[in-house]
Motif scaffolding. Structure first.
Motif: not given
Length: 279
Positions: A68-73
């Motif tokens: 989720x972090x890597x997707x910017x959520x």
């Protein structure tokens, strides 16, 4: 090669706005209106009616947080689905970690674990953006109002809302019991549905679902322990489901053709989902 293309491909699907990661499968109640009561296949309940008790490993939860972090959520996130969140002792620590990463944790609960634990209530109020408490046991308006006041005081510091017994409605997988059979079942096979493009729901066993009615993960047929969030969300299968349902072709999927959720419930902005709860 497919994984590399996914990493570089500019997605056609907007990122989800709300995430559900279910930590465990059990609920301490057997509410007649809950669709978990219709399951005897071993996901929620066994054939003899016993509740399934399984948990998502903590390392899997943290791996999902990393994705989720890597997707910017940075949106709303919760940790229950058809289960009682506070039966998992990891709940507050995991919610704190989500907040630390910039997400907005919230929770729904029947309140049984919280009721006699004032300190736990305050810790919950400190970490969750809002808490929805299910009120199912009152018999008069006075009792209902009294329970509301109790929870507003006990959970002071966060927004408190209520799911009420008189607002029970037929779910797509509602149990066949006397109480539910008196309610009208209506389906919407040609209604628009935008839920699959706004929600990411992951059950305790890794099943990825398109909405709350997708109880067995039959639409996407992905497991998050085997496929990344990015691959699932931007998959051709997911794009096909989104495009089909946003033009009102629910009838093309058996689950959606039987769905009892009208367009006013799942076509709304999920940030306004709390309007369905009592204050």
């Amino acid at each position: 090669m497919q994984r590399l293309l996914l990493l570089w491909w500019k997605p056609r699907i907007p990122l989800f706005q709300r995430v559900v990661i279910e930590l465990q499968s059990h609920c301490n109640r057997d509410c007649y209106f809950c669709c978990r009561e219709s399951d005897t296949l071993g996901k929620r309940k066994y054939a003899d009616g016993r509740s399934v008790r399984r948990s998502m490993p903590t390392e899997k939860v943290m791996a999902l947080f990393d994705e989720l972090d890597s997707l910017g959520f940075r949106g709303y996130i919760t940790f229950h689905q058809l289960s009682e969140a506070f039966l998992d002792k990891r709940l507050l620590d995991i919610a704190r970690e989500a907040r630390r990463r910039g997400m907005k944790p919230y929770v729904h609960t029947n309140g049984d674990v919280l009721r006699d634990h004032e300190r736990l209530c305050q810790e919950a109020a400190d970490v969750f953006e809002y808490i929805v408490v299910g009120l199912y046991d009152y018999t008069t308006e006075k009792e209902k109002d009294s329970q509301k006041e109790f929870w507003k005081k006990r959970l002071h510091g966060t927004r408190v809302m209520f799911s009420l017994a008189e607002n029970v409605y037929v779910r797509t997988h509602s149990a066949a019991n006397e109480e539910m059979n008196v309610l009208t079942r209506k389906t919407y096979p040609t209604a628009v549905c935008t839920s699959p493009q706004k929600y990411l729901l992951i059950h305790y066993n890794g099943d990825v679902c398109c909405c709350c009615e997708d109880m067995y993960g039959e639409l996407l047929r992905f497991n998050i322990f085997e496929t990344s969030i990015r691959e699932v969300w931007y998959s051709e299968r997911h794009a096909q489901i989104i495009n089909t349902l946003r033009v009102g072709d629910r009838h093309k999927y058996d689950l959606c053709a039987k769905c009892t959720m009208g367009p006013d419930r799942y076509s709304q902005d999920p940030m306004q989902a709390t309007r369905h709860y009592d204050r």
